[in-house]
Design a protein around this motif. Sequence first.
Motif, mmCIF file in Angstrom:
data_model
loop_
_atom_site.group_PDB
_atom_site.id
_atom_site.type_symbol
_atom_site.label_atom_id
_atom_site.label_comp_id
_atom_site.label_asym_id
_atom_site.label_seq_id
_atom_site.Cartn_x
_atom_site.Cartn_y
_atom_site.Cartn_z
ATOM 1 N N ARG A 73 46.738 32.659 -45.297
ATOM 2 C CA ARG A 73 45.981 31.801 -46.454
ATOM 3 C C ARG A 73 44.584 31.499 -46.230
ATOM 4 N NH1 ARG A 73 50.433 26.965 -47.374
ATOM 5 N NH2 ARG A 73 52.692 28.208 -47.147
ATOM 6 N N SER A 74 44.019 31.966 -45.007
ATOM 7 C CA SER A 74 42.587 31.639 -44.848
ATOM 8 C C SER A 74 41.647 32.575 -45.804
ATOM 9 C CB SER A 74 42.304 32.230 -43.376
ATOM 10 O OG SER A 74 43.018 31.007 -42.496
ATOM 11 N N LYS A 75 40.473 32.187 -45.882
ATOM 12 C CA LYS A 75 39.360 32.805 -46.997
ATOM 13 C C LYS A 75 38.919 33.996 -46.332
ATOM 14 C CE LYS A 75 40.571 29.847 -49.955
ATOM 15 N NZ LYS A 75 41.665 29.960 -51.039
ATOM 16 N N ARG A 76 38.341 34.855 -47.172
ATOM 17 C CA ARG A 76 37.663 36.063 -46.850
ATOM 18 C C ARG A 76 36.252 35.527 -46.035
ATOM 19 N NH1 ARG A 76 40.060 38.521 -51.241
ATOM 20 N NH2 ARG A 76 41.121 40.442 -50.757
ATOM 21 N N SER A 77 35.603 36.447 -45.473
ATOM 22 C CA SER A 77 34.270 36.060 -44.826
ATOM 23 C C SER A 77 33.400 37.486 -44.757
ATOM 24 C CB SER A 77 34.505 35.771 -43.185
ATOM 25 O OG SER A 77 33.343 35.553 -42.701
ATOM 26 N N ASP B 8 45.538 30.764 -39.492
ATOM 27 C CA ASP B 8 45.441 32.087 -39.913
ATOM 28 C C ASP B 8 43.650 32.495 -39.785
ATOM 29 O OD1 ASP B 8 47.808 32.593 -40.743
ATOM 30 O OD2 ASP B 8 47.499 31.651 -42.791
ATOM 31 N N GLU B 9 43.607 33.470 -39.007
ATOM 32 C CA GLU B 9 42.201 34.018 -38.879
ATOM 33 C C GLU B 9 41.626 34.408 -40.233
ATOM 34 O OE1 GLU B 9 39.601 34.037 -37.220
ATOM 35 O OE2 GLU B 9 40.237 33.546 -35.145
ATOM 36 N N ARG B 10 40.064 34.571 -40.449
ATOM 37 C CA ARG B 10 39.620 35.090 -41.681
ATOM 38 C C ARG B 10 40.259 36.167 -42.276
ATOM 39 N NH1 ARG B 10 33.203 34.026 -39.910
ATOM 40 N NH2 ARG B 10 33.683 32.594 -38.363
ATOM 41 N N LEU C 168 51.115 41.495 -41.897
ATOM 42 C CA LEU C 168 50.881 42.726 -41.096
ATOM 43 C C LEU C 168 49.512 43.371 -41.284
ATOM 44 C CD1 LEU C 168 54.682 44.123 -41.176
ATOM 45 C CD2 LEU C 168 53.658 42.651 -39.400
ATOM 46 N N ALA C 169 48.766 42.864 -42.093
ATOM 47 C CA ALA C 169 47.312 43.157 -42.228
ATOM 48 C C ALA C 169 46.592 42.147 -43.010
ATOM 49 C CB ALA C 169 47.467 44.316 -43.554
ATOM 50 N N ALA C 170 45.207 42.414 -42.907
ATOM 51 C CA ALA C 170 44.320 41.636 -43.391
ATOM 52 C C ALA C 170 43.816 41.956 -44.872
ATOM 53 C CB ALA C 170 43.185 41.332 -42.446
ATOM 54 N N ARG C 171 43.277 41.103 -45.323
ATOM 55 C CA ARG C 171 42.598 41.449 -46.907
ATOM 56 C C ARG C 171 41.418 41.878 -46.560
ATOM 57 N NH1 ARG C 171 44.520 36.499 -47.030
ATOM 58 N NH2 ARG C 171 42.552 35.437 -47.745
ATOM 59 N N MET C 172 41.385 43.251 -45.941
ATOM 60 C CA MET C 172 39.875 43.738 -45.694
ATOM 61 C C MET C 172 40.252 45.286 -46.112
ATOM 62 S SD MET C 172 39.703 42.941 -41.570
ATOM 63 C CE MET C 172 39.686 41.360 -40.964
ATOM 64 N N SER C 173 39.075 45.855 -46.185
ATOM 65 C CA SER C 173 38.998 47.248 -46.479
ATOM 66 C C SER C 173 39.551 48.228 -45.070
ATOM 67 C CB SER C 173 37.473 47.745 -46.585
ATOM 68 O OG SER C 173 36.664 47.882 -45.385
ATOM 69 N N ASN D 80 49.370 37.008 -39.252
ATOM 70 C CA ASN D 80 49.101 35.547 -39.724
ATOM 71 C C ASN D 80 49.921 34.715 -38.593
ATOM 72 O OD1 ASN D 80 51.702 35.740 -40.526
ATOM 73 N ND2 ASN D 80 51.030 35.867 -42.955
ATOM 74 N N GLN D 81 50.121 33.580 -38.885
ATOM 75 C CA GLN D 81 50.752 32.642 -38.157
ATOM 76 C C GLN D 81 52.133 32.500 -38.111
ATOM 77 O OE1 GLN D 81 50.463 28.317 -39.617
ATOM 78 N NE2 GLN D 81 48.473 29.098 -40.517
ATOM 79 N N LYS D 82 52.844 33.084 -39.071
ATOM 80 C CA LYS D 82 54.183 33.135 -39.412
ATOM 81 C C LYS D 82 54.880 33.976 -38.068
ATOM 82 C CE LYS D 82 54.029 32.938 -44.352
ATOM 83 N NZ LYS D 82 54.592 33.558 -45.584
ATOM 84 N N HIS D 83 53.966 34.707 -37.588
ATOM 85 C CA HIS D 83 54.835 35.298 -36.405
ATOM 86 C C HIS D 83 55.128 34.608 -35.259
ATOM 87 C CE1 HIS D 83 54.047 39.675 -37.914
ATOM 88 N NE2 HIS D 83 53.108 38.825 -38.523
ATOM 89 N N TRP D 84 54.852 33.342 -35.078
ATOM 90 C CA TRP D 84 55.195 32.493 -34.230
ATOM 91 C C TRP D 84 56.193 31.612 -34.377
ATOM 92 C CZ3 TRP D 84 52.917 33.598 -29.705
ATOM 93 C CH2 TRP D 84 51.683 34.106 -29.880
ATOM 94 N N GLN D 85 56.947 31.436 -35.752
ATOM 95 C CA GLN D 85 57.776 30.739 -35.866
ATOM 96 C C GLN D 85 59.223 30.825 -35.092
ATOM 97 O OE1 GLN D 85 58.545 31.658 -40.078
ATOM 98 N NE2 GLN D 85 57.239 30.520 -40.843
ATOM 99 N N LYS D 86 59.612 31.948 -34.501
ATOM 100 C CA LYS D 86 60.661 32.159 -33.769
ATOM 101 C C LYS D 86 60.276 31.353 -32.474
ATOM 102 C CE LYS D 86 63.668 35.573 -35.393
ATOM 103 N NZ LYS D 86 64.334 36.769 -35.101
ATOM 104 N N VAL D 87 59.188 31.744 -31.777
ATOM 105 C CA VAL D 87 58.951 30.898 -30.478
ATOM 106 C C VAL D 87 58.680 29.465 -30.520
ATOM 107 C CG1 VAL D 87 57.136 30.718 -28.855
ATOM 108 C CG2 VAL D 87 57.528 32.998 -29.730
ATOM 109 N N ILE D 88 58.340 28.999 -31.546
ATOM 110 C CA ILE D 88 58.127 27.593 -31.801
ATOM 111 C C ILE D 88 59.584 26.807 -32.054
ATOM 112 C CG2 ILE D 88 57.245 25.431 -33.595
ATOM 113 C CD1 ILE D 88 54.828 27.484 -33.989
#
Length: 265
Positions: free
Chosen positions: A67-71, A61-63, A160-165, A40-48
Amino acid sequence: MSAKHPAWTGMVPVDDTTLYVADTGGSGRTLVYLNGSYANQKHWQKVISELGGEYRHITYDERARGRSKRSADYSFEACVRDLDAVLRARGVERPILVGWSYGAMLAAHWAARYPGRVEAVVAVDGAIPYGLTGAESEERIRKLFRRMRLLFPIAARLGLAARMSADQHADVNIECNEMSAVLAPVLDRVSCPMWYILATGAHLGAEEEEMGEARAALDPVLARNPNLQVGARVTSNHSKILQKDSPAVAGVIRRCTVPRDHSVG
């Protein structure tokens, strides 16, 4: 002077889902950050934080990540549509795309497809023309993700993972490897400045020989296309580069944005 954009966070609709987007606003150059496969987008916090208010920072956040929704669609082309939706929603015309891992490949493809719509690309340990393909590699990938399936709910909360199977995670990885294996012609077409930041440390799940082959696969492309260059090589590994080497990443971003009309070749 560029117009000042207001800060904004919210959901952007695309296809059958919605994406969580954060825009710091401001009047500086616009940086759009593209995440790793399952991050997710949190990994960019230090760079920003390193870059500060000099830039306008847009993360999303990608699908099925963050906080993005499933697809029903987690393909690479869905990610292309997502980027287009975010840029359109935030009124961005010529961003600097900063991608890590999978996000770097997305940035490279975008730059090659839409040369007039990208000012520059910064590829953080990604967009390397090397991938594991074939039936044996596919089975290896599927077994790896099936073994990890019980960890996904915890890893997803850590970004570190998506809400996927397990199989959906594997599908994303397999497609990424297949596209990486044939990435060289895409990189040959990149006409804007593209800067690489490469990790040199060992990476979980990749054998040392494979890592050496992957890094070497970039050399012929760098030799052919003068728009591509290595901005930094760092000692951290693929997973830790944004955390441990955020100053180096920020430094390359600054180099590729000064002066404003910078071009390579």
